[in-house]
Design a protein around this motif. Sequence first.
Motif, PDB file in Angstrom:
ATOM      1  N   ASP A   1       0.891  -1.120   0.057  1.00  0.00           N
ATOM      2  CA  ASP A   1       0.018  -0.151  -0.009  1.00  0.00           C
ATOM      3  C   ASP A   1       1.041   1.241   0.005  1.00  0.00           C
ATOM      4  O   ASP A   1       1.724   1.447   1.000  1.00  0.00           O
ATOM      5  N   PRO A   2       1.030   2.010  -1.191  1.00  0.00           N
ATOM      6  CA  PRO A   2       2.024   3.127  -1.392  1.00  0.00           C
ATOM      7  C   PRO A   2       1.872   4.042  -0.124  1.00  0.00           C
ATOM      8  O   PRO A   2       2.855   4.833   0.252  1.00  0.00           O
ATOM      9  N   ALA A   3       0.532   4.335   0.336  1.00  0.00           N
ATOM     10  CA  ALA A   3       0.545   5.398   1.138  1.00  0.00           C
ATOM     11  C   ALA A   3       0.828   4.867   2.884  1.00  0.00           C
ATOM     12  O   ALA A   3       1.736   5.419   3.434  1.00  0.00           O
ATOM     13  N   ALA A   4       0.099   3.850   3.347  1.00  0.00           N
ATOM     14  CA  ALA A   4       0.287   3.514   4.688  1.00  0.00           C
ATOM     15  C   ALA A   4       1.684   2.608   4.772  1.00  0.00           C
ATOM     16  O   ALA A   4       2.367   2.837   5.797  1.00  0.00           O
ATOM     17  N   ASP A   5       1.819   1.745   3.877  1.00  0.00           N
ATOM     18  CA  ASP A   5       3.032   0.689   4.056  1.00  0.00           C
ATOM     19  C   ASP A   5       4.266   1.641   3.921  1.00  0.00           C
ATOM     20  O   ASP A   5       5.495   1.300   4.628  1.00  0.00           O
ATOM     21  N   ARG A   6       4.271   2.583   2.966  1.00  0.00           N
ATOM     22  CA  ARG A   6       5.581   3.524   3.079  1.00  0.00           C
ATOM     23  C   ARG A   6       5.933   4.111   4.381  1.00  0.00           C
ATOM     24  O   ARG A   6       7.146   4.169   4.685  1.00  0.00           O
TER      25      ARG A   6
END
Length: 379
Positions: free
Chosen positions: A345-350
């Motif tokens: 997930d580009p938003a949360a996981d980053r």
Amino acid sequence: MSVSVESVEPTTAASERDETGQVLRPHAEQAFAAELTALAEQDDRPRPARWKLSPWAVATYLLGGTLPDGTVITPKYVGPRRIVEVAVTTLATDRALLLLGVPGTAKTWVSEHLAAAVSGDSTLLVQGTAGTPEEAIRYGWNYARLLAHGPSRDALVPSPVMRAMAEGMTARVEELTRIPADVQDTLITILSEKTLPVPELGEEVQAVRGFNLIATANDRDRGVNDLSSALRRRFNTVVLPLPESADAEVDIVTRRVEQLGRSLELPATPDGIDEIRRVVTVFRELRDGVTADGRTKLKSPSGTLSTAEAISVVTNGLALATHFGDGVLRPGDIAAGILGAVVRDPAADRMIWQEYLETVVRERDGWTDFYRACREVSA
């Protein structure tokens, strides 16, 4: 009346292709043919009908050991012995086997090797997807012959399950819970009555002794196509856990990377154990939500970060080191792979990954090169 199903010989023997080095991934019964042969020759224990090995020998094949003549059987599965014993014993009864676990717990791997050891053939496989039709489990038709001559034995195309029933072998169904519920229930009559009706011919296929079925299911798929209670009762469920310790997981990753490296003609990297242990440590800490020393709590990303993904990251890093480096596995070779596995997930996981880098990796002794490599690919 019963329908007779004949075996179909491949146009080119798979073993011959393997000997010439053309097969990218030989089946288990081909890759470990020498071990299976050695076990069969020294196996003096009772064997169920049509089994190639006794239950004891099947368990030894999966777990590894040394035979009386000194032959070393390599472990195919690293985990609790009792789990393997229960799985093998189930196949010797009239109940089917369901291997359940999170992604990357070697369900497919164990399924393949069980079928190879029991039946000498792991290829009677149905791959479950959202689009798997009923014909994949029951049977289909050669429509040219069907239109020309109507329903007949010649026009019938047996499924892998039908062939296993007729020949007394082990069939495999992968990702059972991905298959639509109405198609899943096709298995109920097969597993309870050991019979597959063919109403178009007014006949049936009756399973002969030796037939059984191994299914795998991902417990992350719960709620997708849950098994009906009627179908679940036909299975004995064995849960495959994640590796208990970091050392066990490092051992699994190392073995599989070596096997994959040989098949891909990549050179061995005796100095790569440090990077393998690093990958396993990162995956276990983020998966468990706490550092290995238990001092720092962490947020877990959306991905599973399984052992299988660790194997993929290290294998890809080995390929990078071979083709674009000096052949030595280094932090820069695995950094991009770890980033791709963690940040789904580009938003949360980053954000979770950046926090882990700055609070854990940056402060860890001996991890400076890894920190820099990860910062570079994360920028």
